[in-house]
Design a protein around this motif. Structure first.
Motif, short mmCIF file in Angstrom:
data_model
loop_
_atom_site.label_atom_id
_atom_site.label_comp_id
_atom_site.label_asym_id
_atom_site.label_seq_id
_atom_site.Cartn_x
_atom_site.Cartn_y
_atom_site.Cartn_z
N THR A 289 -18.84 -42.68 -21.04
CA THR A 289 -17.96 -41.74 -20.58
C THR A 289 -18.09 -41.12 -19.28
O THR A 289 -19.23 -40.94 -18.99
CB THR A 289 -17.20 -40.85 -21.89
OG1 THR A 289 -18.22 -39.73 -21.91
CG2 THR A 289 -16.86 -41.75 -22.97
N LYS B 207 -12.05 -36.10 -29.99
CA LYS B 207 -11.67 -37.24 -29.04
C LYS B 207 -12.27 -37.21 -27.92
O LYS B 207 -12.46 -38.16 -27.09
CB LYS B 207 -10.05 -37.08 -29.11
CG LYS B 207 -9.40 -37.55 -30.32
CD LYS B 207 -9.35 -38.80 -30.68
CE LYS B 207 -7.99 -39.41 -29.89
NZ LYS B 207 -7.87 -40.55 -30.19
N THR C 130 -15.97 -38.63 -27.89
CA THR C 130 -16.29 -40.01 -28.39
C THR C 130 -15.59 -40.70 -27.45
O THR C 130 -15.94 -41.72 -27.03
CB THR C 130 -15.51 -40.26 -29.78
OG1 THR C 130 -14.34 -39.61 -29.75
CG2 THR C 130 -16.54 -39.15 -30.86
N GLU C 131 -14.14 -40.38 -26.96
CA GLU C 131 -13.61 -41.30 -26.39
C GLU C 131 -13.48 -41.02 -24.86
O GLU C 131 -13.40 -42.00 -23.73
CB GLU C 131 -12.09 -41.48 -26.68
CG GLU C 131 -11.90 -42.09 -27.98
CD GLU C 131 -10.53 -42.20 -28.36
OE1 GLU C 131 -9.55 -41.95 -27.46
OE2 GLU C 131 -10.22 -42.65 -29.57
N HIS D 273 -9.20 -39.68 -19.43
CA HIS D 273 -9.00 -40.48 -18.30
C HIS D 273 -9.09 -40.04 -17.13
O HIS D 273 -8.83 -39.04 -16.61
CB HIS D 273 -7.56 -41.10 -18.74
CG HIS D 273 -7.53 -41.86 -20.10
ND1 HIS D 273 -7.30 -43.43 -19.84
CD2 HIS D 273 -7.24 -41.56 -21.23
CE1 HIS D 273 -7.28 -43.81 -21.36
NE2 HIS D 273 -7.30 -42.43 -22.02
N THR E 242 -11.41 -44.30 -19.32
CA THR E 242 -12.33 -43.30 -19.53
C THR E 242 -13.96 -43.63 -19.26
O THR E 242 -14.70 -42.68 -19.71
CB THR E 242 -12.11 -43.23 -21.38
OG1 THR E 242 -12.59 -44.28 -21.90
CG2 THR E 242 -10.87 -42.74 -21.54
#
Length: 456
Positions: A102, A376, A379-380, A383, A410
């Motif tokens: 990320t 969230k 981990t992700e 954007h 991301t």
């Protein structure tokens, strides 16, 4: 004619110790007969002697080559006729790894490129990401960045002085340089939590605010450095052997620097006062008062003096940063955007609460929504709008920049670092060819390449 050389000692005129290396040698035997090599045979011998060049490998090793750098040198006697740098021995694939993490996790990779100036890598990367996001960093976070950048610059220059002294035999310079660098690392550990590879800068601001008592620790550090810096002038600046090893060595004029893309102390030592902090201000450097030290000699000694002068300027900048932070007072150190900042970061500085681990646990334990939001983002990731951005900072070695490309996801599509160590290393042949092999060590030390940033 009977040669008696095997039986009795002979007297020779010329030979290895003759004053004129191109004079035809004469040999006198004990019988008094003198003969001279003349004509085409001697010309052939001279030509063969002139072309008798050897190729040696210097490195890759830490002593003398300033890191795991391999130098392929062609020598004619002690004179370097050709030099070539071979890199790649510290390649870690940092740029490629960023494509699989990320945007926030990318900080932990780029900080390991130039490992002597990790905060500059983090700063350039975060600035490029912030351009893509279209966000502005809080003012308090900007001044903290300046404070940490200049502290990191001091530490990097101290390593350059210490390792350069070690490579040239000035061992007291090495022990003194690393002694002061430990003071820098102790303070960085107190302020950020880690001695190196901090990952303290984050897209949107900082991971957390400075800890309690940071003013006293910074003032103590400034006092120590202002006391010890004059010792370097007494130890090295006026030392005759140090000056003889550096003055007139590794000369590179300003046109050569521009042709090779060299920046930082190399360019400023040739007379061009180019510093991104002053001429293309970023962050809040336009609010600070400082000078850009320059020289005109363009040699190794000028680069040494510039780094000492820049340490003095960085101490002045740190003093100004402290005053500005005291004037601003407590506040946010992360952008007020829930799509970018973690829930615990959003509350830091906004509700009077600190940035301790207990504070984070309290936020996570009171709200299920905050816990899910935090999970969230970690981990992700967040954007980033599609596009590309370029951001540059003035690192201790010169212009360090990051080109980041996003496709709206991301993770970055491409992250490329323009590291000054890689570019400046091109100047090694220009500085070394035509000089002595011992002067190659001084030239490389004055470039101060960090091979992690060069190979990244």
């Amino acid at each position: 004619m009977t040669d008696t050389r095997a039986d009795e000692p002979t007297t020779t005129t010329g030979g290895p110790l003759r004053q004129d290396p191109y004079a035809a040698p004469e040999r006198e035997t004990t019988e008094g007969t003198v003969y001279t090599v003349t004509g085409g045979d001697w010309d052939t011998l001279l030509e063969a002697e002139h072309d008798d060049r050897i190729v040696i490998n210097m490195g890759p090793q830490h002593p003398s080559t300033h890191g795991v750098l391999r130098l392929v040198l062609e020598l004619e006697g002690e004179t370097v006729t050709q030099g070539r740098a071979v890199i790649g021995y510290l390649h870690t694939g940092i740029e490629k790894n960023c494509e699989y993490r990320t945007w926030t996790q990318g900080v932990t990779f780029v900080t390991r490129a130039d490992y002597l100036a990790p905060l500059f890598n983090e700063g350039a990367y975060c600035m490029a990401t912030e351009k893509l996001l279209g966000i502005e960093v809080p003012e308090r976070a900007e001044h903290i960045r300046v404070l940490l950048w200049e502290l990191n610059r001091i530490g990097s220059h101290l390593v350059a002085l210490a390792t350069g002294g070690m490579e040239l035999g000035a061992l007291t310079g090495m022990t003194s340089g690393f002694r002061e660098r430990e003071e820098v690392l102790h303070l960085l550990e107190f302020l950020t939590g880690l001695r190196m590879n901090h990952a303290f800068f984050r897209p949107g601001g900082l991971a957390q605010d400075l800890p309690e008592g940071w003013q006293e620790r910074v003032r103590e550090f400034l006092g120590v450095m202002n006391t010890r810096l004059p010792d370097y002038d007494r130890l090295l600046t006026g030392q005759p052997i140090w000056k003889q090893r550096l003055q007139g060595i590794g000369y590179l004029p300003v046109d050569g620097c521009l042709a090779l893309g060299a920046s930082g102390p190399i360019l400023r030592s040739a007379g061009l006062a180019w510093d991104l902090r002053k001429h293309m201000p970023y962050s809040v450097y336009d609010q600070y008062d400082f000078e850009v030290p320059t020289a005109t000699e363009g040699d190794c000694y000028a680069r040494y003096q510039l780094r000492v002068a820049e340490i003095h300027e960085s101490l002045k900048l740190m003093t100004q940063a402290m005053a500005k932070l005291d004037e601003i007072g407590p506040g946010r150190v992360m952008v007020d955007d829930p799509k970018v900042a973690w829930p615990a970061q959003l509350s830091i500085g906004s509700d009077g609460m600190g940035n301790s681990l207990e504070h984070v646990r309290k936020i996570m334990g009171q709200s299920m929504e905050s816990l899910i939001h935090h999970f969230k983002l970690v981990t992700e990731g967040f954007h980033v709008p599609p596009g590309q951005a370029y951001a540059a900072v003035e690192s201790p070695r010169g212009e360090l920049s990051v080109h980041a490309v996003s496709d709206g996801g991301t993770r970055p599509v491409r992250v490329h670092l323009r590291d000054p160590s890689f570019v400046n290393l091109q100047s090694m042949p220009a500085m070394s060819e035509g000089g002595q092999v011992a002067d190659v060590i001084a030239a490389v030390a004055s470039i101060d390449p960090v091979m992690g940033g060069c190979d990244r």
